[in-house]
Design a protein around this motif. Structure first.
Motif, mmCIF file in Angstrom:
data_model
loop_
_atom_site.group_PDB
_atom_site.id
_atom_site.type_symbol
_atom_site.label_atom_id
_atom_site.label_comp_id
_atom_site.label_asym_id
_atom_site.label_seq_id
_atom_site.Cartn_x
_atom_site.Cartn_y
_atom_site.Cartn_z
ATOM 1 N N GLU A 190 35.989 34.889 34.951
ATOM 2 C CA GLU A 190 34.861 34.669 36.092
ATOM 3 C C GLU A 190 35.448 34.946 37.225
ATOM 4 N N LYS A 191 34.874 35.314 38.156
ATOM 5 C CA LYS A 191 34.606 35.070 39.378
ATOM 6 C C LYS A 191 36.174 35.486 40.106
ATOM 7 N N LYS A 192 36.710 36.270 39.507
ATOM 8 C CA LYS A 192 38.190 37.040 39.963
ATOM 9 C C LYS A 192 38.826 38.119 39.585
ATOM 10 N N THR A 193 38.612 37.927 38.178
ATOM 11 C CA THR A 193 39.539 39.542 38.324
ATOM 12 C C THR A 193 38.322 40.504 36.749
ATOM 13 N N ILE A 194 39.141 42.242 36.867
ATOM 14 C CA ILE A 194 39.239 42.694 35.172
ATOM 15 C C ILE A 194 40.320 42.929 34.909
ATOM 16 N N ALA A 195 40.812 43.193 34.052
ATOM 17 C CA ALA A 195 41.611 43.236 33.309
ATOM 18 C C ALA A 195 41.147 44.374 32.366
ATOM 19 N N TYR A 196 42.321 45.836 32.662
ATOM 20 C CA TYR A 196 42.338 46.684 31.685
ATOM 21 C C TYR A 196 43.111 46.486 31.044
ATOM 22 N N ARG A 197 43.120 47.255 29.559
ATOM 23 C CA ARG A 197 44.482 47.572 28.694
ATOM 24 C C ARG A 197 44.355 48.746 28.211
ATOM 25 N N ILE A 198 45.630 49.093 28.138
ATOM 26 C CA ILE A 198 46.230 50.090 28.287
ATOM 27 C C ILE A 198 47.259 50.251 27.610
ATOM 28 N N GLY A 199 47.145 50.612 25.848
ATOM 29 C CA GLY A 199 48.377 50.261 25.043
ATOM 30 C C GLY A 199 48.274 49.503 25.045
ATOM 31 N N SER A 200 50.349 48.369 25.635
ATOM 32 C CA SER A 200 50.371 47.394 25.315
ATOM 33 C C SER A 200 49.990 46.880 26.769
ATOM 34 N N THR A 201 50.070 47.637 27.861
ATOM 35 C CA THR A 201 49.861 47.553 29.409
ATOM 36 C C THR A 201 48.948 46.762 30.221
ATOM 37 N N TRP A 202 48.071 45.819 30.252
ATOM 38 C CA TRP A 202 47.461 45.357 30.995
ATOM 39 C C TRP A 202 47.160 45.097 32.438
ATOM 40 N N TYR A 203 46.634 46.421 32.945
ATOM 41 C CA TYR A 203 46.126 46.200 34.425
ATOM 42 C C TYR A 203 45.431 45.315 35.133
ATOM 43 N N VAL A 204 45.879 44.346 35.424
ATOM 44 C CA VAL A 204 44.543 43.215 36.089
ATOM 45 C C VAL A 204 44.479 43.857 37.818
ATOM 46 N N ASN A 205 43.311 43.973 38.389
ATOM 47 C CA ASN A 205 42.223 44.085 39.085
ATOM 48 C C ASN A 205 41.805 43.065 39.367
ATOM 49 N N GLN A 206 42.489 42.310 40.989
ATOM 50 C CA GLN A 206 41.751 41.386 41.057
ATOM 51 C C GLN A 206 40.859 41.399 43.121
ATOM 52 N N LEU A 207 40.017 41.437 42.717
ATOM 53 C CA LEU A 207 38.787 42.414 43.293
ATOM 54 C C LEU A 207 38.964 41.851 44.335
ATOM 55 N N ARG A 208 38.064 43.034 45.465
ATOM 56 C CA ARG A 208 38.038 43.076 47.143
ATOM 57 C C ARG A 208 36.805 42.358 47.718
ATOM 58 N N SER A 209 36.138 42.658 47.102
ATOM 59 C CA SER A 209 34.318 42.241 47.116
ATOM 60 C C SER A 209 33.643 41.770 45.959
ATOM 61 N N GLY A 210 32.695 40.848 46.298
ATOM 62 C CA GLY A 210 31.968 40.750 45.290
ATOM 63 C C GLY A 210 32.160 40.161 43.308
ATOM 64 N N ALA A 211 33.458 39.717 43.574
ATOM 65 C CA ALA A 211 34.128 38.450 42.816
ATOM 66 C C ALA A 211 33.530 37.543 41.972
ATOM 67 N N GLU A 212 32.436 36.352 43.418
ATOM 68 C CA GLU A 212 31.658 35.587 43.351
ATOM 69 C C GLU A 212 30.563 35.950 42.782
ATOM 70 N N SER A 213 30.661 37.122 42.161
ATOM 71 C CA SER A 213 28.757 38.025 41.433
ATOM 72 C C SER A 213 29.390 37.947 39.793
ATOM 73 N N LEU A 214 31.085 37.823 39.572
ATOM 74 C CA LEU A 214 30.873 38.716 38.722
ATOM 75 C C LEU A 214 31.285 37.675 37.354
ATOM 76 N N ASN A 215 30.581 37.619 36.033
ATOM 77 C CA ASN A 215 30.869 36.248 35.277
ATOM 78 C C ASN A 215 30.681 37.307 33.847
ATOM 79 N N ALA A 216 31.264 36.589 32.637
ATOM 80 C CA ALA A 216 31.709 37.720 31.463
ATOM 81 C C ALA A 216 30.197 37.689 30.744
ATOM 82 N N ASP A 217 29.102 37.433 31.144
ATOM 83 C CA ASP A 217 28.214 38.100 30.678
ATOM 84 C C ASP A 217 27.411 39.643 31.174
ATOM 85 N N ASP A 218 28.457 39.980 32.148
ATOM 86 C CA ASP A 218 27.926 41.001 32.845
ATOM 87 C C ASP A 218 28.929 42.598 32.124
ATOM 88 N N VAL A 219 28.133 43.097 32.168
ATOM 89 C CA VAL A 219 27.912 44.742 31.632
ATOM 90 C C VAL A 219 28.487 45.041 32.643
#
Length: 134
Positions: free
Chosen positions: A60-89
């Motif tokens: 929430e309010k920060k990051t989206i992490a994507y998993r490919i294989g055993s690697t996590w790709y962490v994306n620190q959002l450039r903008s709009g992060a204040e709107s992000l929460n775990a109940d979003d699709v």
């Protein structure tokens, strides 16, 4: 509707349905620490292959992490992060099979179905398992 757009919508729906199970009740810094535990950060990348993504976690309010294989790709959002929460699709429209920095991701309320806003992705930092030295 193009086949790639339909694929992205199907992937977003599948990942969106799975995300509550993946989301932790821990505080956002603790969630990120769990993803990074035992892993080493690599060089940030501009794009990842969307068809290879099989797991995702919204921090929430920060990051989206994507998993490919055993690697996590962490994306620190450039903008709009204040709107992000775990109940979003997350609904992403891509042109091709890659998800890239500066792509926008629409945030749709999981329960009401309404558009809540959008985020702009930043670079994807890979976190790979650290080599175990015996």
């Amino acid at each position: 509707m193009s086949p790639s757009f339909r694929f992205v919508l199907a992937l977003a729906a599948a990942v969106g349905l799975a995300s509550p199970a993946l989301a932790s009740k821990d505080a956002p810094p603790d969630q990120l620490a769990k993803i990074m535990e035992g892993r080493v950060a690599g060089t940030p990348q501009n794009c990842i292959s969307l068809p290879q993504v099989y797991g995702m976690q919204i921090i929430e309010k920060k990051t989206i992490a994507y998993r490919i294989g055993s690697t996590w790709y962490v994306n620190q959002l450039r903008s709009g992060a204040e709107s992000l929460n775990a109940d979003d699709v997350l609904v992403t429209r891509t042109f091709g099979s890659q998800l890239c920095s500066l792509d926008t991701v629409k945030l749709v309320d999981r329960f009401a179905g309404g558009l809540r806003g959008f985020v702009v992705l930043g670079p994807f930092t890979p976190y790979k398992l650290a080599d175990k030295k015996n």
